[in-house]
Motif scaffolding. Structure first.
Motif, short mmCIF file in Angstrom:
data_model
loop_
_atom_site.label_atom_id
_atom_site.label_comp_id
_atom_site.label_asym_id
_atom_site.label_seq_id
_atom_site.Cartn_x
_atom_site.Cartn_y
_atom_site.Cartn_z
N LYS A 1 -12.80 23.83 -9.03
CA LYS A 1 -14.01 24.54 -9.34
C LYS A 1 -15.15 24.03 -9.78
O LYS A 1 -16.45 24.73 -9.62
N GLU A 2 -14.99 22.88 -10.42
CA GLU A 2 -16.06 22.57 -11.22
C GLU A 2 -17.02 21.77 -10.37
O GLU A 2 -16.90 21.35 -9.19
N GLU A 3 -18.17 21.58 -11.08
CA GLU A 3 -19.35 20.78 -10.06
C GLU A 3 -19.38 19.37 -10.36
O GLU A 3 -19.79 18.43 -9.59
N LYS A 4 -19.03 19.02 -11.72
CA LYS A 4 -19.01 17.62 -12.37
C LYS A 4 -18.11 17.48 -13.17
O LYS A 4 -18.00 18.50 -14.29
N LEU A 5 -17.33 16.60 -13.56
CA LEU A 5 -16.42 16.23 -14.51
C LEU A 5 -16.56 14.84 -15.25
O LEU A 5 -16.91 14.07 -14.75
N VAL A 6 -16.57 15.03 -16.65
CA VAL A 6 -16.61 14.12 -17.71
C VAL A 6 -15.32 13.70 -18.18
O VAL A 6 -14.61 14.72 -18.93
N VAL A 7 -14.48 12.61 -18.03
CA VAL A 7 -13.03 12.48 -18.75
C VAL A 7 -13.40 11.52 -19.88
O VAL A 7 -13.87 10.59 -19.69
N VAL A 8 -12.61 11.89 -20.86
CA VAL A 8 -12.80 11.34 -22.11
C VAL A 8 -11.33 11.05 -22.74
O VAL A 8 -10.49 11.91 -22.58
N CYS A 9 -11.14 10.09 -23.51
CA CYS A 9 -10.05 9.70 -24.19
C CYS A 9 -10.45 9.13 -25.53
O CYS A 9 -11.46 8.82 -26.12
N SER A 10 -9.53 8.46 -26.46
CA SER A 10 -9.64 7.82 -27.32
C SER A 10 -10.35 6.31 -27.23
O SER A 10 -11.39 6.12 -28.04
N ASN A 11 -9.90 5.79 -26.39
CA ASN A 11 -10.36 4.29 -25.96
C ASN A 11 -10.77 3.88 -24.96
O ASN A 11 -11.54 3.02 -24.47
N GLY A 12 -10.88 4.90 -23.86
CA GLY A 12 -11.48 4.66 -22.60
C GLY A 12 -10.29 4.26 -21.51
O GLY A 12 -10.63 4.43 -20.22
N MET A 13 -9.14 3.76 -22.19
CA MET A 13 -8.17 3.34 -21.28
C MET A 13 -7.57 4.81 -20.45
O MET A 13 -7.60 4.64 -19.00
N ARG A 14 -7.11 5.75 -20.91
CA ARG A 14 -6.58 6.87 -20.22
C ARG A 14 -7.46 7.51 -19.16
O ARG A 14 -7.26 8.03 -18.31
N SER A 15 -8.64 7.64 -20.01
CA SER A 15 -9.75 8.42 -19.10
C SER A 15 -10.05 7.35 -17.80
O SER A 15 -10.39 8.31 -16.76
N SER A 16 -9.92 6.33 -17.97
CA SER A 16 -10.18 5.48 -16.74
C SER A 16 -9.31 5.79 -15.62
O SER A 16 -9.31 5.82 -14.51
N ILE A 17 -8.05 5.77 -16.02
CA ILE A 17 -6.72 6.11 -15.15
C ILE A 17 -6.95 7.36 -14.46
O ILE A 17 -6.77 7.70 -13.17
N VAL A 18 -7.12 8.33 -15.50
CA VAL A 18 -7.28 9.83 -14.92
C VAL A 18 -8.58 9.96 -14.08
O VAL A 18 -8.33 10.80 -13.16
N ALA A 19 -9.61 9.48 -14.17
CA ALA A 19 -10.76 9.41 -13.73
C ALA A 19 -10.56 8.93 -12.07
O ALA A 19 -10.97 9.58 -11.27
N ARG A 20 -9.70 7.95 -12.02
CA ARG A 20 -9.53 7.37 -10.57
C ARG A 20 -8.41 8.34 -9.93
O ARG A 20 -8.50 8.35 -8.85
N VAL A 21 -7.55 8.83 -10.60
CA VAL A 21 -6.71 9.77 -9.95
C VAL A 21 -7.45 11.11 -9.61
O VAL A 21 -7.35 11.53 -8.47
#
Length: 89
Positions: free
Chosen positions: A50-70
């Protein structure tokens, strides 16, 4: 997926921020947004559609990179951004 820096994050305050750290990490320090630990992501995909834009964050960028790709694959029509350096203090 587009990468953003901590400095650029302030420009995304109107976007949905998805913090994929564990709940304890989120409670210790956060920049707002929604806390969805990475391992719980599949339970929230319908809500995120339902969102128009998403920003994914984590502690060091590793998890957010993986989750953003998914998310990019599952939510192909929504722009996905990820915080490269993470939220480490």
């Amino acid at each position: 997926m587009k990468e953003i820096s901590k400095e650029e994050l302030k420009d995304f305050k109107d976007s949905e921020i998805v913090d994929v750290r564990e709940k304890i990490e989120f409670s210790n320090y956060n920049v707002g947004g929604r806390n969805i630990p990475a391992h719980e992501l599949n339970y929230y995909i319908e809500d995120l559609k339902k969102e128009e834009k998403l920003v994914v964050v984590c502690s060091n960028g590793m998890r957010s990179s993986i989750v953003a790709r998914v998310l990019e694959k599952k939510l192909a029509t929504i722009p996905i951004f990820h915080l490269t350096e993470g939220l480490e203090l």
